[in-house]
Enzyme design. Structure first.
Site, short mmCIF file in Angstrom:
data_model
loop_
_atom_site.label_atom_id
_atom_site.label_comp_id
_atom_site.label_asym_id
_atom_site.label_seq_id
_atom_site.Cartn_x
_atom_site.Cartn_y
_atom_site.Cartn_z
CG HIS A 267 -2.11 -0.93 1.05
ND1 HIS A 267 -3.28 -0.55 0.45
CD2 HIS A 267 -2.27 -2.23 1.39
CE1 HIS A 267 -4.13 -1.57 0.43
NE2 HIS A 267 -3.54 -2.62 0.99
CG ASP A 337 -3.19 -3.74 4.69
OD1 ASP A 337 -2.18 -3.04 4.91
OD2 ASP A 337 -4.20 -3.30 4.12
CD GLU A 338 -5.79 -5.66 1.00
OE1 GLU A 338 -6.84 -6.19 0.62
OE2 GLU A 338 -5.63 -4.42 1.05
CB VAL A 339 2.62 -7.45 1.40
CG1 VAL A 339 3.95 -7.24 0.70
CG2 VAL A 339 2.49 -6.56 2.63
CD GLU A 389 -3.26 -8.94 5.66
OE1 GLU A 389 -3.49 -8.39 6.77
OE2 GLU A 389 -3.85 -8.63 4.62
#
Ligand code: ACM
Ligand code: ZN
Length: 844
Positions: A267, A337-339, A389
């Site tokens: 992000h 998150d969401e790497v 995560e």
């Protein structure tokens, strides 16, 4: 029972309800004892506060000032009568932030365990006053009375938070402070400030000025591409360090601690465009191309910090040191998150690090990064917090806090691994989810209705076995801001009243919580408070049903004012009030809307047809056939949406194959349904209707648990002529068939984007006579990625096309002069977004 009896009971009930309302508080206190009498606040009431309570006294004085007009004295010595006493007593046998509040004829006394306790007591005291107390202008003619009570109160969870994303949309300091003020009035004590993301970096870092001179802005000429409604404009903003310090102070005065979030290592596109060297491939030419041409969610998006670059940890230390210096909170949230590990996999430095550290997968690299950041924070005297995560890939320090968002399983895992855990599962606490099937909003975590939020019970289903519940610090809501660009004040609509439910989950013991009781307090009293707080909260719409020639309205709460129209227009405050069933042969022209006040109204709703339709099914492994007589609701040929809504959504429930029968013979059927917003949905195109015939709806259903639910039918007011498509749009992602099925939930998209001159033509099988043809673009429900620069052309002969109308706000509508053969969508200039979405034509 005779009439008199009924009247007596009615009177009794009324008195009882009024009695309850006198202390209809949100969140509901632990213990309330109502007493006879009341205390009236006047201009000569004194606020009695010692040195430690003085600032709280001034806060209360200021809160009371604008509505009452009084400028109450805050003084140290206690008078005999007519006072509000504020005192901190650490010896009070209550948990932190607990308080006792007594109101008698002489005045009120708030004794708090600590500063937070007194603050919370003040909020309860304000709720005991007439709701006009929250007005920011003088409220005349009000007796400022509060009922005599004794309240003992303390929070269930020590962490009661709300997150706001200020990256996707920017909110300035007054807006953020207003938001925090509203939270504090609901006894919420944490504000999680999501300060950075791919679409904007919002906090000034002196050592890295480009983070805000470049990374805080997006637009056609900026490094960050337009997103989430910012279109052609330069859009953005950031908070200076001075402003941040002021907001921290403002929040602290309101018992709110701010947890800042700097989202890394993913992000991070806003960082990457400002300092490309953080990336695995610091090649600016490549970056330029990548960042402008690819979509945010593209797996090639270069938005991840390189793990193998030692310089990155130096830079992060400088950034986090500045961040840590403005925020007194113990915790700094670093996202996680969401790497997307795509670039790590292709990076020589990351690969070398993996080899050196004997790592075999990307999760271990992520874990390595987290440990390094944890070390940096510890060296700054802080603790780390991150999204769930961060648990992946290895064990972190036991002080590191996990914010569980993906699932209840992740929440269990975090607490059972003994991480301090904050519960914010998307399916209950993501307030960017739609509040009903008819509302704008995401639905990837389901519909997050007010009732769904309130239903959260962490003690259910053995979610936290053994002593793991001890590690649950509390609950938090999240407002991601992708969709908050419109309509005006949507941020408030998405926040309230769901935050009122969140507040009660965080505060009130589970055994004292009850949906019916909460909803009554909310609608009968708290709505009024929020109105005076000037919150544009969501007013619940009525249920609107049609059956056998009548539209019937179920108001959303007793006494709700529902107004309606019968000409297809949106009801206004001048439309008639619904009092009794509306007889009509044209239910699709009826719209209903709840009005809380002239300016606070619900979304308008059209009637939904009740099929004969409910089901009760025993658990079964195979398919069960169910059938309903639909004559009371089915009254026209055309396109129909059929929705199967189970009372409790359960993923073992499914509907396969739906048929419509005329006198026992199938005349329409569909095999492909989809699950949208809590229902299995099918679309039937029905070729004929004859009032003398018998119509039946039949479905094959399955559920491995017992299941009950409702079948509803909605006629789409659109024609469904047979249509072919000619595509001249090279970047279109799918075949065009979804544009010809008149199922408005299926679309086609262009990615990265359509270009000037691209076009797409709908060719009708036979000349089409119709009133209007409307092309709606953008994602259904969300409105994201519409056509920004384009127009429609019409052809009456199938060969010559003439200019008809430009797109405005993603929609173009045209009224053909006579039978039309084809409609063409033409792109005039590329859309300033990474993608463009086209829906089926709406033909009336
Ligand atoms: C998140 O919603 N990506 C934490
Ligand atoms: Zn790398």
């Amino acid at each position: 029972m005779n009439q008199l009896y009924i009247m007596i009971i009615a009177v009794f009930c009324t008195v009882d309800v009024v009695g309850q309302q006198a202390v209809a508080l949100i969140p509901r206190p632990v213990q309330v004892q109502e007493l006879q009498g009341s205390f009236e606040l006047t201009g000569s009431t004194a606020i009695v506060a010692g040195r430690s309570e003085k600032e709280l006294g001034e806060y209360l004085r200021d809160k009371l000032h604008s509505s009452t007009g009084y400028n109450l004295k805050v003084r140290a010595a206690e008078g005999e009568t007519n006072h509000i006493v504020l005192q901190i007593d650490p010896g009070l046998t209550l948990p932190s932030e607990g308080y006792r509040l007594t109101v008698g004829k002489q005045g009120a006394t708030i004794t708090g365990k600590d500063r937070g306790g007194v603050f919370n007591g003040i909020q309860t005291l304000l709720q005991l006053l007439p709701p006009q107390v929250y007005a920011d202008t003088l409220a005349r003619g009000i007796a400022w009375k509060m009922p005599s009570v004794t309240i003992t109160d303390y929070p269930r969870f020590r962490y009661r938070g709300m997150m706001l994303d200020v990256s996707r949309q920017f909110f300035d300091v007054p807006e953020v402070e207003q938001y925090i003020d509203w939270l504090s009035m609901h006894k919420i004590n944490r504000f999680h400030w999501h300060l950075t993301d791919d679409q904007g970096w919002r906090i000034q870092i002196k050592h890295y000025p480009r983070l805000t001179s470049v990374g805080a802005w997006r637009g056609p000429k900026e490094q960050l591409p337009p997103a989430y409604g910012s279109g052609d404009k330069r859009y953005g903003g950031y908070y200076t360090q001075k402003q941040i310090r002021a907001v921290v102070r403002y929040a602290a005065q309101r018992n709110v601690e701010i947890i800042p979030e700097i989202d890394i290592p993913g992000h991070s596109r806003a960082v990457a465009v400002s300092y490309p060297q953080i990336l695995c491939k610091p090649d600016t030419a490549f970056l330029e191309k990548g960042s402008r041409a690819t979509a945010n969610w593209d797996w090639r998006d270069p938005n991840v910090w390189c793990v193998g670059n030692e310089q990155n940890y130096k830079m992060l230390k400088v950034i986090l040191k500045e961040v840590a210096s403005f925020f007194p909170s113990k915790y700094i949230h670093i996202g996680g998150d969401e790497v997307n590990p795509y670039y790590w996999d292709h990076c020589t430095r990351c690969r070398a690090l993996m080899k050196k550290e004997h790592m075999t997968n990307a999760m271990e690299l992520q874990h390595y990064f987290m440990q390094r950041v944890e070390g940096i924070l510890h060296s700054l005297g802080k603790r780390m917090a991150g999204w769930d995560e961060i648990m992946d890939g290895g064990k972190l320090d036991s002080t590191t806090a996990v914010y569980a968002w993906r699932s209840t399983a992740k929440a269990s895992e975090a607490a059972m691994s003994h991480y301090p855990t904050v519960l914010m599962m998307g399916s209950y606490f993501y307030f960017d989810m739609a509040q009903s099937v008819n509302d704008r909003g995401h639905d990837w975590a389901g519909i997050v209705s007010l009732k769904k939020v309130y239903s959260f019970n962490p003690l259910e289903n053995n979610l936290f076995p053994d002593a793991s519940f001890h590690y649950v610090k509390g609950v938090q809501g999240a407002l991601w801001s992708e969709l908050l660009n419109k309509p005006p004040r949507f941020m408030e609509y998405q926040s309230y009243p769901r935050i009122a439910a969140l507040a009660e989950i965080g505060w009130t013991p589970q055994g004292e919580r009850n949906w019916g009781d909460f909803y009554t307090r909310l609608t009968h009293t708290h709505f009024e408070r929020m109105k005076y707080m000037n919150i544009a909260f969501r007013v619940p719409p009525p249920e609107v049903w049609y059956r056998s020639g009548y539209v019937t309205v179920v108001p959303p709460y007793p006494g709700a004012e529902v107004r309606y129209t019968t000409d297809g227009s949106i009801p206004t405050v001048a439309s008639p009030i619904y009092r009794d069933s509306i007889a009509t042969r044209f239910p699709d022209s009826v719209q209903c809307r709840t009005f809380y006040s002239a300016s606070l109204a619900s979304i308008p709703l059209k009637p939904v047809r009740v099929a004969a339709g409910e089901w009760t099914m025993e658990p079964a492994t195979g398919m069960t056939q169910q059938a309903w007589n639909i004559n009371p609701v089915f009254d026209q040929a055309g396109s129909w949406d059929i929705a199967f809504t189970p009372d409790t959504l359960d993923n073992t429930f499914s509907v396969k194959q739906v048929e419509l029968l005329e006198n026992g013979i199938t005349i329409s059927s569909a095999r492909l349904g989809n699950i949208t917003k809590g229902s299995w949905r099918y679309r039937l195109v029905v070729p004929a209707y004859d009032a003398t015939k018998q119509y039946t709806l039949r479905a094959e259903m399955q559920s491995s648990k017992a299941s009950t639910g409702k079948v509803s039918m909605q006629r789409l007011p659109y024609l469904t002529p047979e249509t072919g498509i000619i595509v001249n749009m090279p970047l279109m992602q799918h075949n065009a068939l979804p544009l010809t099925d008149y199922d408005f939930s299926t679309t086609v998209s262009c990615m990265p984007n359509a270009r000037a001159g691209d076009n797409l033509t709908f060719v009708f099988a036979s000349p089409l006579v119709c009133k209007t043809i409307t092309s709606v673009t953008g994602m259904p429900m969300l409105g994201l990625f519409p056509i920004q620069h384009g127009h429609l052309e019409l052809s009456y002969d199938g060969t010559h096309f003439e200019y008809a109308v430009p797109y405005t706000d993603g929609t173009a509508s045209v009224s053909p002069a006579h039978a039309v053969k084809a409609v063409r969508i033409v792109i005039d200039a590329p859309t300033d977004a990474p993608m463009m979405v086209i829906q089926d034509l709406r033909i009336e």
